[in-house]
Design a protein around this motif. Structure first.
Motif, PDB file in Angstrom:
ATOM      1  N   LYS A 173      25.103  12.149   2.662  1.00 27.78           N
ATOM      2  CA  LYS A 173      23.784  13.343   2.828  1.00 27.78           C
ATOM      3  C   LYS A 173      24.322  14.870   2.108  1.00 27.78           C
ATOM      4  N   SER A 174      25.213  15.342   1.948  1.00 23.51           N
ATOM      5  CA  SER A 174      25.347  17.265   0.811  1.00 23.51           C
ATOM      6  C   SER A 174      24.716  16.084  -0.507  1.00 23.51           C
ATOM      7  N   ASP A 175      25.017  14.515  -1.306  1.00 19.52           N
ATOM      8  CA  ASP A 175      23.764  14.726  -2.508  1.00 19.52           C
ATOM      9  C   ASP A 175      22.247  14.741  -2.389  1.00 19.52           C
ATOM     10  N   PHE A 176      22.045  14.736  -0.794  1.00 20.62           N
ATOM     11  CA  PHE A 176      20.208  14.381  -0.629  1.00 20.62           C
ATOM     12  C   PHE A 176      19.467  14.609  -1.741  1.00 20.62           C
ATOM     13  N   HIS A 177      19.857  15.569  -1.646  1.00 14.67           N
ATOM     14  CA  HIS A 177      19.443  16.952  -3.507  1.00 14.67           C
ATOM     15  C   HIS A 177      19.898  16.570  -4.709  1.00 14.67           C
ATOM     16  N   ALA A 178      20.730  16.603  -4.816  1.00 13.60           N
ATOM     17  CA  ALA A 178      20.869  17.143  -6.093  1.00 13.60           C
ATOM     18  C   ALA A 178      21.466  15.672  -7.407  1.00 13.60           C
ATOM     19  N   ILE A 179      21.423  14.506  -6.422  1.00 12.97           N
ATOM     20  CA  ILE A 179      20.919  13.194  -6.881  1.00 12.97           C
ATOM     21  C   ILE A 179      19.464  12.917  -7.833  1.00 12.97           C
ATOM     22  N   PHE A 180      18.287  13.904  -7.503  1.00 17.99           N
ATOM     23  CA  PHE A 180      17.508  14.332  -8.379  1.00 17.99           C
ATOM     24  C   PHE A 180      17.995  15.200  -9.525  1.00 17.99           C
ATOM     25  N   ASN A 181      18.974  16.217  -9.797  1.00 14.54           N
ATOM     26  CA  ASN A 181      19.326  17.176 -11.078  1.00 14.54           C
ATOM     27  C   ASN A 181      19.528  16.221 -11.914  1.00 14.54           C
ATOM     28  N   PRO A 182      19.449  17.003 -13.180  1.00 20.85           N
ATOM     29  CA  PRO A 182      19.317  15.978 -14.352  1.00 20.85           C
ATOM     30  C   PRO A 182      20.915  16.240 -15.100  1.00 20.85           C
ATOM     31  N   GLY A 183      22.056  14.759 -15.261  1.00 24.39           N
ATOM     32  CA  GLY A 183      23.316  15.508 -14.923  1.00 24.39           C
ATOM     33  C   GLY A 183      23.316  14.364 -14.263  1.00 24.39           C
ATOM     34  N   PHE A 184      23.897  14.361 -12.940  1.00 24.31           N
ATOM     35  CA  PHE A 184      23.994  13.755 -11.692  1.00 24.31           C
ATOM     36  C   PHE A 184      24.158  11.980 -11.698  1.00 24.31           C
ATOM     37  N   THR A 185      25.350  12.106 -11.257  1.00 23.46           N
ATOM     38  CA  THR A 185      25.181  10.725 -11.159  1.00 23.46           C
ATOM     39  C   THR A 185      26.588   9.753 -11.231  1.00 23.46           C
ATOM     40  N   SER A 186      26.940   8.167 -10.032  1.00 26.37           N
ATOM     41  CA  SER A 186      27.869   8.296  -9.538  1.00 26.37           C
ATOM     42  C   SER A 186      28.731   6.857 -10.160  1.00 26.37           C
ATOM     43  N   LYS A 187      27.834   7.252 -11.591  1.00 22.20           N
ATOM     44  CA  LYS A 187      28.370   5.524 -12.361  1.00 22.20           C
ATOM     45  C   LYS A 187      28.791   6.103 -13.182  1.00 22.20           C
ATOM     46  N   LYS A 188      30.308   5.464 -13.413  1.00 19.12           N
ATOM     47  CA  LYS A 188      30.410   5.157 -14.889  1.00 19.12           C
ATOM     48  C   LYS A 188      30.388   5.833 -15.862  1.00 19.12           C
TER      49      LYS A 188
ATOM     50  N   GLU B 183       5.661  16.565 -10.060  1.00 16.56           N
ATOM     51  CA  GLU B 183       5.025  17.567 -11.297  1.00 16.56           C
ATOM     52  C   GLU B 183       4.097  16.635 -12.048  1.00 16.56           C
ATOM     53  N   TYR B 184       3.723  15.526 -12.390  1.00 16.45           N
ATOM     54  CA  TYR B 184       2.315  15.021 -12.967  1.00 16.45           C
ATOM     55  C   TYR B 184       1.271  14.356 -11.559  1.00 16.45           C
ATOM     56  N   HIS B 185       1.842  13.676 -10.451  1.00 14.76           N
ATOM     57  CA  HIS B 185       1.395  13.733  -9.776  1.00 14.76           C
ATOM     58  C   HIS B 185       1.037  13.808  -8.546  1.00 14.76           C
ATOM     59  N   ASP B 186       1.795  14.903  -8.569  1.00 18.63           N
ATOM     60  CA  ASP B 186       1.378  16.057  -7.419  1.00 18.63           C
ATOM     61  C   ASP B 186       2.407  15.753  -6.445  1.00 18.63           C
ATOM     62  N   GLY B 187       2.710  14.731  -6.074  1.00 16.05           N
ATOM     63  CA  GLY B 187       3.210  14.301  -5.312  1.00 16.05           C
ATOM     64  C   GLY B 187       4.509  14.247  -3.906  1.00 16.05           C
ATOM     65  N   LYS B 188       5.326  13.534  -4.071  1.00 22.71           N
ATOM     66  CA  LYS B 188       6.781  13.812  -3.061  1.00 22.71           C
ATOM     67  C   LYS B 188       7.785  12.947  -3.011  1.00 22.71           C
ATOM     68  N   ILE B 189       8.853  13.037  -3.534  1.00 26.20           N
ATOM     69  CA  ILE B 189      10.360  12.074  -3.511  1.00 26.20           C
ATOM     70  C   ILE B 189      11.407  12.261  -2.967  1.00 26.20           C
ATOM     71  N   LYS B 190      12.131  11.691  -1.640  1.00 19.92           N
ATOM     72  CA  LYS B 190      12.952  12.228  -1.612  1.00 19.92           C
ATOM     73  C   LYS B 190      13.723  11.295  -0.608  1.00 19.92           C
ATOM     74  N   VAL B 191      15.095  11.326  -0.530  1.00 13.25           N
ATOM     75  CA  VAL B 191      15.992  10.055  -0.190  1.00 13.25           C
ATOM     76  C   VAL B 191      15.746  10.198   1.734  1.00 13.25           C
ATOM     77  N   LEU B 192      15.025   9.256   2.127  1.00 12.27           N
ATOM     78  CA  LEU B 192      14.264   8.962   3.285  1.00 12.27           C
ATOM     79  C   LEU B 192      15.764   8.773   4.686  1.00 12.27           C
ATOM     80  N   SER B 193      16.592   8.201   4.196  1.00  8.48           N
ATOM     81  CA  SER B 193      18.033   7.747   4.866  1.00  8.48           C
ATOM     82  C   SER B 193      18.761   6.950   4.264  1.00  8.48           C
ATOM     83  N   SER B 194      19.658   6.526   4.674  1.00  7.03           N
ATOM     84  CA  SER B 194      21.034   6.242   4.200  1.00  7.03           C
ATOM     85  C   SER B 194      22.267   6.752   5.099  1.00  7.03           C
ATOM     86  N   SER B 195      22.932   4.885   4.803  1.00  8.26           N
ATOM     87  CA  SER B 195      24.070   5.007   5.079  1.00  8.26           C
ATOM     88  C   SER B 195      25.074   4.106   4.701  1.00  8.26           C
ATOM     89  N   LYS B 196      26.358   3.766   5.093  1.00  5.66           N
ATOM     90  CA  LYS B 196      26.812   2.588   4.650  1.00  5.66           C
ATOM     91  C   LYS B 196      26.235   1.203   4.501  1.00  5.66           C
TER      92      LYS B 196
END
Length: 383
Positions: free
Chosen positions: A325-340, A356-369
């Motif tokens: 949950k602490s990474d819900f916003h961070a995953i959209f930052n340039p350079g953030f990755t959990s992959k090797k 920016e281009y489509h004037d929409g919104k994107i988010k993590v709606l939910s996440s769990s194991k």
């Protein structure tokens, strides 16, 4: 983060210099405060001396006038004169109400803590005691260092965000330039491939071979178009969101592992939205590929389209390991990755394309194991 040793040394020098400057300012302010307080003390001692002389020589008119001038010139320092008989006299009090004995006693106690009382004596005889507080100027001067530090902090914050924004802008220009250069470089061999494919057709090669080559050429052209649009405002046209999403979905389904179970569901048959075809397909592909990576190539991918008032929501879900949950916003930052392996640019590009281009919104709606649901919201186009 910049790990250049020279830049690191410069930052340390700048930090030390800033600390020294702030320390000097505080030291100078403290010295000025003490000096001002000493001068105020001297002024009160002169007043006390004048009071003593005045009481002993009040019959001398000229001397009395001199003392009167001393008394009249002191209009800023609040004081309480306690005579030897216990009577009190207040001067320069800001309070509009009349002070009673309890108020005077409290003020005497407070003034005693602020400044050492001055004993007024004449020829060994105690005449009175003078209690005084700090003048309005001195009281305001106490808050000067705090105000100065606050100004320095605000100024430093503005400079920090200015350079941070400038650096981000430079990075964006660099990425945009690299993307456009990549598109330009791909263009040359792509033109050659088109020519070679036409020659293969003329040689009566198996049509299935040339057909598959054409598909790959079309794919390269799509990639070239996507990269060429980074850094510039793309053209948006009215497209059916259901049709466009289904096309991107079908393309990925045919080219993904059989261990991935794809499902597509839409609660509407047709929904017009202003889109850029190439960039929107890129967005869906990024989200689906991220989901596949999170599931390590095995699991369920579902795409669902839902109307939501004046907007339409596109939800892409997977059965991967989930996102903290602490990474819900961070995953959209340039350079953030959990992959090797990875640059951490996919979701940052997706965010830029959608918001920016489509004037929409994107988010993590939910996440769990059990998995993650990403949601895109776009405004419905009303023609």
């Amino acid at each position: 983060m910049n790990f250049n040793p020279k830049n690191k040394s410069s930052n340390i020098v700048l930090l030390i210099a800033s600390f020294v400057i702030v320390s000097l300012i505080l030291w100078n302010t403290n010295s000025f405060f003490k000096k001002f307080k000493e001068e105020e003390r001297l002024k009160m001692e002169i007043w006390a001396t004048a009071q003593s002389e005045f009481q002993q020589s009040s019959e001398d008119a000229d001397l009395g006038n001199l003392h009167l001038k001393v008394f009249q010139n002191n209009t800023s320092t609040p004081m309480i004169l306690v005579n030897k008989d216990g009577s009190t006299k207040t001067n320069n009090m800001d309070s509009e109400k009349e002070l009673d004995s309890l108020d005077v006693a409290n003020l005497i106690k407070r003034y005693s803590q602020v400044n050492v009382p001055i004993s007024i004596d004449q020829q060994g005889e105690h005449l009175a005691t003078l209690y005084y507080g700090n003048s309005e100027v001195l009281n305001k001067l106490k808050f000067y260092p705090i105000a100065l530090l606050l100004i320095i902090f605000l100024f430093g914050t503005v400079i920090f965000f200015f350079f941070k924004t400038s650096k981000a802008s430079e990075q964006n220009k660099l990425w945009a330039g690299m993307a456009k250069e990549t598109a330009h470089q791909i263009g040359t061999p792509l033109s050659s491939l088109l020519g070679w494919n036409e020659l293969l057709k003329a040689e009566n090669i198996n049509p299935e071979v040339t057909k598959e080559i054409e598909k790959d050429i079309d794919r390269l052209q799509t990639i070239t178009e996507r990269f060429s649009k980074i850094g510039s405002l793309p053209k948006l046209d009215a497209h059916d969101i259901v049709k466009e999403t289904k096309e991107a979905y079908d393309y990925l389904k045919l080219r993904s592992s059989k261990l991935i179970n794809f499902s597509f569901d839409s609660q509407v048959e047709h929904m017009p939205v202003l889109l850029n075809h190439a960039l929107y397909h890129w967005t869906i592909e990024n989200l689906v590929k991220n989901g596949i990576d999170a599931m390590k190539g095995k699991g369920d991918i579902a795409i669902e389209i839902l109307p939501n008032g004046k907007n339409v929501c596109i939800q892409v879900s997977d059965t991967g390991h989930g996102i903290s949950k602490s990474d819900f916003h961070a995953i959209f930052n340039p350079g953030f990755t959990s992959k090797k392996r990875g640059w951490g640019l996919g979701l940052s590009l997706v965010k830029r394309i959608i918001e920016e281009y489509h004037d929409g919104k994107i988010k993590v709606l939910s996440s769990s194991k059990e998995g993650t649901v990403m949601q895109i919201s776009l405004r419905i186009y009303a023609s």
